[in-house]
Design an enzyme around this catalytic site. Structure first.
Site, mmCIF file in Angstrom:
data_model
loop_
_atom_site.group_PDB
_atom_site.id
_atom_site.type_symbol
_atom_site.label_atom_id
_atom_site.label_comp_id
_atom_site.label_asym_id
_atom_site.label_seq_id
_atom_site.Cartn_x
_atom_site.Cartn_y
_atom_site.Cartn_z
ATOM 1 N N LYS A 9 0.847 -1.197 0.000
ATOM 2 C CA LYS A 9 0.000 0.000 0.000
ATOM 3 C C LYS A 9 0.879 1.243 0.000
ATOM 4 O O LYS A 9 2.068 1.194 0.333
ATOM 5 C CB LYS A 9 -0.929 0.027 1.222
ATOM 6 C CG LYS A 9 -0.229 0.030 2.592
ATOM 7 C CD LYS A 9 0.264 1.388 3.064
ATOM 8 C CE LYS A 9 0.999 1.313 4.406
ATOM 9 N NZ LYS A 9 1.713 2.580 4.741
ATOM 10 N N GLY A 95 10.566 -2.227 5.838
ATOM 11 C CA GLY A 95 10.788 -0.969 6.523
ATOM 12 C C GLY A 95 10.747 0.222 5.601
ATOM 13 O O GLY A 95 11.518 1.171 5.758
ATOM 14 N N ALA A 96 9.810 0.192 4.639
ATOM 15 C CA ALA A 96 9.803 1.211 3.590
ATOM 16 C C ALA A 96 8.544 2.059 3.566
ATOM 17 O O ALA A 96 8.406 2.941 2.733
ATOM 18 C CB ALA A 96 9.990 0.536 2.229
ATOM 19 N N LEU A 98 5.561 0.740 2.979
ATOM 20 C CA LEU A 98 4.656 0.108 2.019
ATOM 21 C C LEU A 98 3.786 -0.976 2.649
ATOM 22 O O LEU A 98 2.984 -1.607 1.957
ATOM 23 C CB LEU A 98 5.452 -0.482 0.846
ATOM 24 C CG LEU A 98 6.261 0.524 0.020
ATOM 25 C CD1 LEU A 98 7.064 -0.197 -1.064
ATOM 26 C CD2 LEU A 98 5.355 1.570 -0.618
ATOM 27 N N ASP A 135 -2.117 -1.019 10.764
ATOM 28 C CA ASP A 135 -2.518 -1.074 9.365
ATOM 29 C C ASP A 135 -2.768 -2.493 8.861
ATOM 30 O O ASP A 135 -2.998 -2.693 7.661
ATOM 31 C CB ASP A 135 -1.508 -0.350 8.466
ATOM 32 C CG ASP A 135 -0.082 -0.852 8.638
ATOM 33 O OD1 ASP A 135 0.150 -1.683 9.541
ATOM 34 O OD2 ASP A 135 0.796 -0.406 7.885
#
EC number: 2.7.1.148
Length: 279
Positions: A9, A95-96, A98, A135
């Site tokens: 996402k 860890g981005a 996304l 999330d």
């Protein structure tokens, strides 16, 4: 054996609107699913092998792995429990910003809910998922959403089909470090989805200024994308993105990008939707 796609996402914007008494931050955001996937394969073991193993990722402490923790939560509800090997083919950078880890956890809950005959509905799975991360529920429901609370209060929204260029700077951003900064904006005015639709360019990410100042790689990536469109940070980073417009030469932008790049399309629903409708 079951092989499924676990989607990523992006946050089209992210505002922090306050802080609760328990220390958690209230936010407003839009979660947009995209067609960047990890692939997960679930292979049942024999009756004599009732343990769970995960391959394909580097994880020193299995107890901290979101996939393992999701399976352990769901195990309590299993009517047909069996041991499993879960293999993951990572495409979503870790860890981005996304949501790769949260998506993997949600995928595990959805698949094992059927495989183990747990019989939980989506709301029950989302209630388990939020224990793993704020999330996770968006990936349980598999729809784009306007998010509030700590990210778990979702209103599903219809979003236009878009294409995005995503850059992954070569750095790891500490979410804890960003939250600890005194200059972080924590009192953005509450807004509405209608206001966003009228002028999305006015909506940014409260973590962007800090990420740019603390991480030169993020600054470089955002400066690069800003040449072609409006660069935005997703989550707390490190990934940044911009919407593709007709005048852009996408292949040239990607070719000269200062770091790893992805060209993705938005999704209206998760590829896991068949696991959702069958529940």
């Amino acid at each position: 054996m079951i092989r499924v796609a676990s989607p990523a996402k992006i946050n089209l914007f992210l505002h922090i609107t306050g802080r609760r008494n328990d220390g958690y931050h209230e936010l407003q955001s839009i979660f947009q699913l995209i067609d960047l996937y990890d692939w997960m394969t679930f292979t049942p073991r024999t009756e004599a092998e009732d343990n769970l193993s995960i391959t394909g990722i580097e994880q020193v402490d299995l107890e901290q792995n979101l996939i393992f923790r999701a399976a352990q939560l769901l195990k309590l509800y299993a009517k047909k429990y069996c041991g499993l090997n879960i293999q993951i083919e990572k495409q979503i950078p870790m860890g981005a910003g996304l949501g790769g880890g949260s998506s993997n956890a949600a995928t595990t809950l959805l698949v094992l809910n059927q495989l183990w005959d747990c019989g939980l509905n989506l709301d029950q799975l989302a209630a388990l998922g939020v224990k793993l991360g704020a999330d996770v529920p968006i990936f349980i429901y598999g729809k784009n959403a306007w998010a509030e609370g700590i990210g778990e209060k979702l209103t599903f929204v219809d979003l236009d089909q878009k294409q995005y260029i995503i850059l992954k700077p070569d750095c790891f951003i500490s979410t804890q470090l960003l939250f600890s900064q005194k200059t972080l904006t924590r009192d953005s005015n509450r807004t509405t989805f209608c206001a966003y639709q009228l002028k999305p360019s006015d909506f940014g990410n409260n973590f962007e200024a800090l990420a740019r100042s603390l991480y030169p790689e993020v600054e470089e990536a955002m400066q690069y994308l800003d040449q072609f469109g409006q660069a935005k940070l997703t989550g707390t980073g490190a990934c940044v993105f911009t919407e593709v417009t007709p005048e852009m030469n996408v292949s040239e932008i990607v070719q000269h990008a200062p770091c790893k790049s992805y060209v993705v399309h938005s999704l209206n629903k998760s590829p896991l939707s068949h696991f959702m409708t069958d529940i």
